[in-house]
Design a protein around this motif. Sequence first.
Motif, PDB file in Angstrom:
ATOM      1  N   GLN A  47     -17.286  28.332  12.489  1.00 42.26           N
ATOM      2  CA  GLN A  47     -16.177  27.495  12.944  1.00 42.26           C
ATOM      3  C   GLN A  47     -14.870  27.934  12.301  1.00 42.26           C
ATOM      4  N   ARG A  50     -13.658  30.900  14.123  1.00 46.20           N
ATOM      5  CA  ARG A  50     -13.080  30.534  15.428  1.00 46.20           C
ATOM      6  C   ARG A  50     -11.684  29.947  15.249  1.00 46.20           C
ATOM      7  N   ASP A  51     -11.459  29.227  14.137  1.00 51.97           N
ATOM      8  CA  ASP A  51     -10.164  28.604  13.867  1.00 51.97           C
ATOM      9  C   ASP A  51      -9.137  29.595  13.322  1.00 51.97           C
ATOM     10  N   PRO A  53      -7.690  32.540  14.232  1.00 50.96           N
ATOM     11  CA  PRO A  53      -6.516  32.997  14.988  1.00 50.96           C
ATOM     12  C   PRO A  53      -5.416  31.933  15.082  1.00 50.96           C
ATOM     13  N   GLU A  54      -5.797  30.678  15.287  1.00 53.17           N
ATOM     14  CA  GLU A  54      -4.800  29.609  15.362  1.00 53.17           C
ATOM     15  C   GLU A  54      -4.105  29.422  14.020  1.00 53.17           C
ATOM     16  N   LEU A  55      -4.872  29.476  12.937  1.00 50.09           N
ATOM     17  CA  LEU A  55      -4.272  29.331  11.612  1.00 50.09           C
ATOM     18  C   LEU A  55      -3.315  30.478  11.299  1.00 50.09           C
ATOM     19  N   GLN A  57      -1.652  32.180  13.491  1.00 48.93           N
ATOM     20  CA  GLN A  57      -0.471  31.952  14.327  1.00 48.93           C
ATOM     21  C   GLN A  57       0.451  30.930  13.670  1.00 48.93           C
ATOM     22  N   GLN A  58      -0.120  29.880  13.122  1.00 51.26           N
ATOM     23  CA  GLN A  58       0.685  28.858  12.440  1.00 51.26           C
ATOM     24  C   GLN A  58       1.386  29.440  11.222  1.00 51.26           C
ATOM     25  N   GLU A  60       2.254  32.570  10.838  1.00 48.78           N
ATOM     26  CA  GLU A  60       3.307  33.443  11.356  1.00 48.78           C
ATOM     27  C   GLU A  60       4.527  32.623  11.787  1.00 48.78           C
ATOM     28  N   GLU A  61       4.293  31.496  12.438  1.00 49.27           N
ATOM     29  CA  GLU A  61       5.398  30.639  12.860  1.00 49.27           C
ATOM     30  C   GLU A  61       6.153  30.080  11.660  1.00 49.27           C
TER      31      GLU A  61
END
Length: 71
Positions: A47, A50-51, A53-55, A57-58, A60-61
Amino acid sequence: MVKKINVTFDDEFLESIDAMAKQSGMSRSAFLAMAVNTYANQMASMQMLRDLPELLQQIEELNDKVDDSKA
């Protein structure tokens, strides 16, 4: 706290479990507890992967916002 539970396995599977427990030097109960714990840890790790890439991205933002505030 330790709780006692009942589970049902077919004879062939139970023999396999007993053989693996014996080979590992564990009781059936300890072996099953270790196996379930290992599985749960693997599921949690999957899990997290799976999480990821989103983390990322956050992160990077947030880095972009910090860079923009410095400009």
